[in-house]
Design a protein around this motif. Structure first.
Motif, PDB file in Angstrom:
ATOM      1  N   LEU A 187       0.802  -1.231   0.000  1.00  0.00           N
ATOM      2  CA  LEU A 187       0.000   0.000   0.000  1.00  0.00           C
ATOM      3  C   LEU A 187       0.834   1.279   0.000  1.00  0.00           C
ATOM      4  O   LEU A 187       0.519   2.218  -0.751  1.00  0.00           O
ATOM      5  N   PRO A 188       1.898   1.388   0.817  1.00  0.00           N
ATOM      6  CA  PRO A 188       2.702   2.614   0.735  1.00  0.00           C
ATOM      7  C   PRO A 188       3.257   2.867  -0.665  1.00  0.00           C
ATOM      8  O   PRO A 188       3.216   3.996  -1.162  1.00  0.00           O
ATOM      9  N   ALA A 189       3.764   1.811  -1.322  1.00  0.00           N
ATOM     10  CA  ALA A 189       4.297   1.964  -2.679  1.00  0.00           C
ATOM     11  C   ALA A 189       3.179   2.317  -3.665  1.00  0.00           C
ATOM     12  O   ALA A 189       3.382   3.125  -4.590  1.00  0.00           O
ATOM     13  N   ILE A 190       1.995   1.725  -3.482  1.00  0.00           N
ATOM     14  CA  ILE A 190       0.873   2.016  -4.378  1.00  0.00           C
ATOM     15  C   ILE A 190       0.454   3.471  -4.248  1.00  0.00           C
ATOM     16  O   ILE A 190       0.254   4.175  -5.254  1.00  0.00           O
ATOM     17  N   LEU A 191       0.310   3.946  -3.008  1.00  0.00           N
ATOM     18  CA  LEU A 191      -0.110   5.334  -2.790  1.00  0.00           C
ATOM     19  C   LEU A 191       0.936   6.312  -3.297  1.00  0.00           C
ATOM     20  O   LEU A 191       0.605   7.340  -3.893  1.00  0.00           O
ATOM     21  N   ARG A 192       2.221   6.000  -3.058  1.00  0.00           N
ATOM     22  CA  ARG A 192       3.273   6.874  -3.604  1.00  0.00           C
ATOM     23  C   ARG A 192       3.256   6.854  -5.128  1.00  0.00           C
ATOM     24  O   ARG A 192       3.459   7.883  -5.780  1.00  0.00           O
ATOM     25  N   GLY A 193       2.989   5.677  -5.711  1.00  0.00           N
ATOM     26  CA  GLY A 193       2.992   5.550  -7.164  1.00  0.00           C
ATOM     27  C   GLY A 193       1.907   6.364  -7.836  1.00  0.00           C
ATOM     28  O   GLY A 193       2.091   6.829  -8.969  1.00  0.00           O
ATOM     29  N   ILE A 194       0.772   6.548  -7.172  1.00  0.00           N
ATOM     30  CA  ILE A 194      -0.308   7.341  -7.771  1.00  0.00           C
ATOM     31  C   ILE A 194      -0.380   8.746  -7.170  1.00  0.00           C
ATOM     32  O   ILE A 194      -1.303   9.512  -7.474  1.00  0.00           O
ATOM     33  N   GLY A 195       0.590   9.074  -6.309  1.00  0.00           N
ATOM     34  CA  GLY A 195       0.685  10.445  -5.797  1.00  0.00           C
ATOM     35  C   GLY A 195      -0.297  10.795  -4.709  1.00  0.00           C
ATOM     36  O   GLY A 195      -0.764  11.945  -4.648  1.00  0.00           O
ATOM     37  N   LEU A 196      -0.640   9.862  -3.829  1.00  0.00           N
ATOM     38  CA  LEU A 196      -1.534  10.130  -2.708  1.00  0.00           C
ATOM     39  C   LEU A 196      -0.802   9.892  -1.396  1.00  0.00           C
ATOM     40  O   LEU A 196       0.120   9.091  -1.324  1.00  0.00           O
ATOM     41  N   SER A 197      -1.232  10.595  -0.363  1.00  0.00           N
ATOM     42  CA  SER A 197      -0.618  10.457   0.958  1.00  0.00           C
ATOM     43  C   SER A 197      -1.639   9.957   1.966  1.00  0.00           C
ATOM     44  O   SER A 197      -2.817  10.354   1.926  1.00  0.00           O
ATOM     45  N   ILE A 198      -1.188   9.102   2.863  1.00  0.00           N
ATOM     46  CA  ILE A 198      -2.061   8.602   3.928  1.00  0.00           C
ATOM     47  C   ILE A 198      -2.454   9.713   4.891  1.00  0.00           C
ATOM     48  O   ILE A 198      -3.433   9.597   5.634  1.00  0.00           O
ATOM     49  N   ASN A 199      -1.701  10.812   4.876  1.00  0.00           N
ATOM     50  CA  ASN A 199      -1.966  11.905   5.808  1.00  0.00           C
ATOM     51  C   ASN A 199      -3.151  12.765   5.390  1.00  0.00           C
ATOM     52  O   ASN A 199      -3.607  13.609   6.156  1.00  0.00           O
ATOM     53  N   THR A 200      -3.633  12.591   4.156  1.00  0.00           N
ATOM     54  CA  THR A 200      -4.811  13.336   3.712  1.00  0.00           C
ATOM     55  C   THR A 200      -6.050  12.469   3.888  1.00  0.00           C
ATOM     56  O   THR A 200      -5.967  11.239   3.866  1.00  0.00           O
ATOM     57  N   SER A 201      -7.194  13.118   4.054  1.00  0.00           N
ATOM     58  CA  SER A 201      -8.428  12.366   4.269  1.00  0.00           C
ATOM     59  C   SER A 201      -8.771  11.514   3.056  1.00  0.00           C
ATOM     60  O   SER A 201      -9.202  10.350   3.195  1.00  0.00           O
ATOM     61  N   ILE A 202      -8.575  12.067   1.850  1.00  0.00           N
ATOM     62  CA  ILE A 202      -8.892  11.296   0.645  1.00  0.00           C
ATOM     63  C   ILE A 202      -7.923  10.137   0.484  1.00  0.00           C
ATOM     64  O   ILE A 202      -8.301   9.032   0.068  1.00  0.00           O
ATOM     65  N   GLY A 203      -6.653  10.360   0.819  1.00  0.00           N
ATOM     66  CA  GLY A 203      -5.665   9.288   0.737  1.00  0.00           C
ATOM     67  C   GLY A 203      -5.972   8.170   1.723  1.00  0.00           C
ATOM     68  O   GLY A 203      -5.863   6.982   1.391  1.00  0.00           O
ATOM     69  N   PHE A 204      -6.365   8.548   2.950  1.00  0.00           N
ATOM     70  CA  PHE A 204      -6.702   7.552   3.966  1.00  0.00           C
ATOM     71  C   PHE A 204      -7.938   6.750   3.540  1.00  0.00           C
ATOM     72  O   PHE A 204      -7.983   5.529   3.696  1.00  0.00           O
ATOM     73  N   MET A 205      -8.923   7.435   2.962  1.00  0.00           N
ATOM     74  CA  MET A 205     -10.147   6.757   2.541  1.00  0.00           C
ATOM     75  C   MET A 205      -9.858   5.766   1.401  1.00  0.00           C
ATOM     76  O   MET A 205     -10.320   4.620   1.421  1.00  0.00           O
ATOM     77  N   ILE A 206      -9.094   6.209   0.409  1.00  0.00           N
ATOM     78  CA  ILE A 206      -8.766   5.334  -0.717  1.00  0.00           C
ATOM     79  C   ILE A 206      -7.932   4.149  -0.237  1.00  0.00           C
ATOM     80  O   ILE A 206      -8.141   3.006  -0.670  1.00  0.00           O
ATOM     81  N   MET A 207      -6.993   4.428   0.676  1.00  0.00           N
ATOM     82  CA  MET A 207      -6.191   3.345   1.239  1.00  0.00           C
ATOM     83  C   MET A 207      -7.077   2.295   1.917  1.00  0.00           C
ATOM     84  O   MET A 207      -6.910   1.083   1.709  1.00  0.00           O
ATOM     85  N   ALA A 208      -8.053   2.762   2.698  1.00  0.00           N
ATOM     86  CA  ALA A 208      -8.943   1.838   3.406  1.00  0.00           C
ATOM     87  C   ALA A 208      -9.784   1.019   2.436  1.00  0.00           C
ATOM     88  O   ALA A 208      -9.961  -0.195   2.612  1.00  0.00           O
TER      89      ALA A 208
END
Length: 685
Positions: free
Chosen positions: A35-56
Motif C-alpha cells: 500500500l505505501p508503494a501504491i499510494l506513492r505511485g499514484i501520488g496520494l498520501s495517507i496523511n490526507t483524508s482522501i488518501g486515507f479513505m482510498i487506502m482503506a
C-alpha cells in the motif's frame, strides 16, 4: 456426482481450487504490504483524508465484495453449474488484476479506479471461492473430502505468507507488478479450468434470481462495513469513533436490514439467501462456530501484526518500511502448522467425526491466545513466540477442514454452492468485524495512559511543550495505522501536526526505538485485552462446534438419500417390489457396491442434466452386472460377467436379458434411459 467422476477430473478440480484460493490469499496480504508503494505511485498520501479513505477501500473492497456476493453466486452456481461459474470467476479475477496493474492516471482519479477494480477482483474471487469447497465435496468421495479440503486450506496459509514476500519484493521494483504477477498464473489457471472444471455437469434447476434479497444483503453489509470503518476513525476527543452518532446509525440500519433480509428470505419460494439451510442443525452450528473462530483469528491477522510492526520489530532494529515483510516472516510458524495439520484434521475426521476434531482445534486455538498473555510485548524470546504460533496454527488447521466437510455434507447436493457461499460470507464478515473489534480492545485497554506516555516521552526528548501538546492531540490510531502499513509513525504525526522541530530534537525522537518505547507500557494492557477476548471467542466457537451433534463418517457413505429428497422421483417407487422396503428404499446394500451405487445415483437424478452425465458414465458391462445382482442371478453368472470384455456386450444383449429376469423398477428406468442415450449417440455417429 463423485461416483461418476474420473480420478483425473478430481485432480484437476483440486489443483484449480488450490490455485484459486492461493491467488486470492496472496492478493490480500500482498496489497496490504504494498500500500505505501501504491499510494506513492499514484501520488496520494495517507496523511490526507482522501488518501486515507482510498487506502482503506483498497484494503477492504476485496473482502467486502466477497462477503456480499458469495451467497448470490452460490445460488447462481447451483442453477448454472459450479464448474462454469468457477471458470468465469477465474477470468474475471485475471482481467481485473491486469486492469489494476495497468491503471492509468494519477492522484485521486487513479485511486478511485484502483478501488473500482478491486471490487471487480473481489467478484472474481467470490466466484472461485464460493465454489471451490462445493466442487471438492461434489467430486471427492466422503472418506477423501477431509484431506482434499485440508490441501485447499493449505493455500490460504501459504498465500498469506507468500503474499507478504511477493508484495514486499515487487513493490520495491514497481507497484504495478504487485497486480500484474497474477496474469500468467491466472491464464494458466483459466486454460486448465476450461479443459476440466468448466465441463463438469451443469446445475440441477433453473430458477429466478432473487434481486430483492441480493440488494438487501448488499446494502446491509455496505452499511455495516461503513459503520465499522467509521468506528476506527477518531471522533472529537476520542481515539475511536464509537461516540459518533453516525456509527450507530449505520450499524443499526445495516443490522435492521439484515434482520429484514432473513425474514423475507424465509418466506419467498426462491430466495437468494437459503435461510432454510439453518434448519439443519449440523450446518447451522458449523457456520456459527466458523464465524466465531474467524472473529478470533483477527487477533492473529491484525493484533500480532500490529504488535510486531509497531513495537517489537522497531525495538530490534527493523526499519518501519521493512516491518510488514518481517512480520510476515515472523508469523510463518502459524502458517506452517496450519499447512501440516489441515490435512491431518481431514484424516482424523473419518475416525472421530467433525464435532470432536473441530472442537479440539478451537480449544487449542483458545489455549494459544492465553499463552500469549504470558509473554512480555517488548523483549520476548522468539523461540517461545514461534512455539505458541505453531500451537495456534495447529488449532486452526484441525478446525477448518473437518468443519467445512461437516457443513457441506449436511446439505443436499443442489444446495452446496449456496451453503458454501453462506459459510464464506460469514467468515468474511467475521474477519471484517475483527479489525474493528480488536482495534477497539487494544486502544480501550491503553486509552487511560497512552496519550500521557507519548507526551512524557516527547517532553523528555526535548520537544517543546506546545509542540508536544499538538502532537498528542493527533489520535494515536493514525500512528498505529501508519506503523501497520510500514510508515514511520513519528514522521506521520509531525506531518499531520504541521510543526517544525530543531534538527537535534527531531533526530532524537526519530530513532527506531523511540515510538515503541513510548507506547509499550500503555499498549501492553490493550494487547492482553485482545488476547483474552480472542480466547473467549475461540471457546465460543468450540461450544457451537460441539453442539452440532454426534457425527459418524463412514468410508462407504453415499448421499443418495439427500439427492432423493430434492429430485423428482419417477412414479412407481412405491409400487410393490421385492427390492424395496416400506420406505421406498432398496433392500439391496447399494452403498457397498460402486457399480450399484452409480446406477442408483443415475436413477435418483433421472430427468436432470447431471443424471444424463451419470448415465453416460455407465458401461454396458455395468448394467449387466447390476441386472445380475438385483435379480439375484447365480454367482457363476456374476463371475462370468466380471471376466468378459466390455466390447463383447451390445445393447441387444441388455434388451434381451431384461425380458427373462426380474429387473427392479428403478433399474429398469435406468436401463431405458441408458438405452435412449446410447441409441442417440449411435445414430449421431
Amino acid at each position: 456426482m463423485w461416483a461418476s467422476i474420473s480420478e483425473g477430473q478430481r485432480r484437476s478440480v483440486l489443483i484449480n481450487a488450490f490455485l484459486g484460493a492461493l491467488l486470492g490469499s496472496i492478493n490480500v496480504s500482498s496489497v496490504v504490504i504494498a500500500l505505501p508503494a501504491i499510494l506513492r505511485g499514484i501520488g496520494l498520501s495517507i496523511n490526507t483524508s482522501i488518501g486515507f479513505m482510498i487506502m482503506a477501500w483498497i484494503m477492504f473492497a476485496y473482502p467486502l465484495v466477497m462477503a456480499i456476493t458469495v451467497a448470490l453466486i452460490g445460488r447462481l452456481s447451483d442453477m448454472y453449474g459450479r464448474g462454469r461459474v468457477f471458470t468465469i470467476g477465474d477470468v474475471v479475477f485475471t482481467v481485473s488484476s491486469l486492469l489494476l496493474g495497468l491503471t492509468p492516471g494519477y492522484g485521486t482519479i487513479a485511486g478511485f479506479q484502483l478501488v473500482a477494480y478491486r471490487f471487480i477482483q473481489g467478484l472474481g474471487g467470490a466466484m472461485m471461492f464460493g465454489n471451490s469447497a462445493a466442487l471438492i465435496t461434489d467430486v471427492f468421495p466422503p472418506e477423501r473430502r477431509g484431506v482434499a479440503q485440508g490441501i485447499v486450506g493449505i493455500s490460504f496459509s501459504a498465500g498469506s505468507v507468500l503474499g507478504l514476500v511477493i508484495g514486499g519484493l515487487l513493490a520495491t521494483i514497481n507497484w504495478r507488478w504487485v497486480f500484474l504477477f497474477n496474469a500468467p498464473i491466472g491464464i494458466v489457471s483459466i486454460i486448465w479450468a476450461y479443459k476440466s472444471v468448466y465441463k463438469l455437469p451443469a446445475g440441477f434447476t433453473r430458477t429466478k434470481i432473487d434481486w430483492i434479497g441480493a440488494s438487501l444483503l448488499t446494502l446491509s453489509l455496505v452499511l455495516l462495513l461503513m459503520g465499522l470503518m467509521l468506528s476506527m476513525t477518531p471522533y472529537e476527543n476520542s481515539s475511536l469513533g464509537w461516540g459518533n452518532p453516525m456509527v450507530w446509525t449505520l450499524l443499526g440500519t445495516g443490522g435492521a436490514l439484515f434482520i429484514v433480509l432473513f425474514i423475507i428470505e424465509a418466506r419467498i419460494t426462491e430466495p437468494m439467501l437459503r435461510v432454510k439451510l439453518f434448519r439443519i442443525r449440523q450446518f447451522t452450528y458449523g457456520v456459527v462456530s466458523s464465524l466465531f473462530l474467524f472473529l478470533a483469528q483477527g487477533a492473529n491477522v491484525f493484533v500480532l501484526s500490529l504488535l510486531l510492526q509497531a513495537i517489537y520489530l522497531p525495538l530490534h532494529g527493523i526499519p518501519y518500511a521493512d516491518t510488514p515483510l518481517w512480520a510476515g516472516i515472523y508469523l510463518i510458524p502459524s502458517s506452517v502448522a496450519n499447512a501440516i495439520f489441515a490435512p491431518i484434521g481431514g484424516k482424523l475426521l473419518n475416525k472421530f467425526g467433525a464435532r470432536v476434531v473441530s472442537t479440539l482445534g478451537a480449544v487449542i486455538l483458545a489455549v494459544s491466545f492465553e499463552l500469549l498473555t504470558l509473554l512480555p510485548i517488548t523483549n520476548f524470546s522468539y523461540v517461545w513466540f514461534a512455539v505458541i504460533l505453531f500451537i495456534m496454527g495447529t488449532g486452526s488447521g484441525l478446525f477448518q477442514s473437518p468443519n467445512l466437510v461437516s457443513i457441506l455434507s449436511a446439505v443436499p447436493p443442489t444446495e452446496r454452492s449456496a451453503a458454501s457461499g453462506l459459510r464464506s460470507a460469514m467468515q468474511n464478515i467475521g474477519l471484517l468485524m475483527s479489525f474493528a473489534i480488536f482495534l477497539t480492545l487494544v486502544l480501550t485497554g491503553a486509552s487511560s495512559t497512552l496519550v500521557r506516555s507519548i507526551y512524557n516521552a516527547l517532553v523528555s526528548a526535548g520537544v517543546p511543550v506546545s509542540d508536544a501538546v499538538r502532537l498528542t492531540s493527533i489520535p494515536p490510531v493514525y500512528a498505529l495505522f501508519a506503523a501497520f502499513l510500514g510508515y514511520d509513525p513519528i514522521r506521520t504525526m509531525i506531518t499531520q501536526a504541521s510543526i517544525s522541530l530543531p534538527a537535534n530534537v527531531l533526530s532524537s525522537i526519530d530513532q527506531l526505538s523511540f515510538f515503541p518505547s513510548a507506547i509499550a507500557p500503555a499498549m501492553a494492557v490493550g494487547f492482553y485485552y485482545a488476547y483474552h477476548a480472542a480466547a473467549i471467542l475461540a471457546v465460543i466457537a468450540a461450544v457451537f462446534s460441539y453442539l452440532r451433534g454426534r457425527e459418524v463418517f463412514h468410508h462407504n457413505t453415499v448421499e443418495t438419500t439427500q439427492v432423493a429428497a430434492i429430485t423428482n422421483v419417477p412414479e412407481g417407487i412405491n409400487d410393490p417390489d421385492p427390492n424395496y422396503n416400506n420406505n421406498g428404499n432398496p433392500n439391496i446394500d447399494i452403498k457397498s457396491d460402486p457399480v450399484l451405487r452409480k446406477a442408483y445415483a443415475a436413477y435418483l437424478l433421472m430427468n436432470t442434466e447431471l443424471g444424463e452425465t451419470v448415465l453416460s458414465n455407465i458401461t454396458s458391462k455395468d448394467l449387466i452386472y447390476a441386472i445380475a445382482i438385483t435379480s439375484k442371478l447365480p454367482n457363476w453368472f456374476i463371475e462370468f460377467i466380471n471376466n468378459i470384455n466390455e466390447y463383447n456386450i451390445n445393447m441387444s444383449v441388455i434388451e434381451s436379458l431384461t425380458k427373462y429376469v426380474n429387473v427392479p423398477n428403478w433399474l429398469m428406468e435406468v436401463i431405458n434411459g441408458w438405452l435412449k442415450i446410447n441409441s442417440l449417440n449411435s445414430n449421431n455417429k
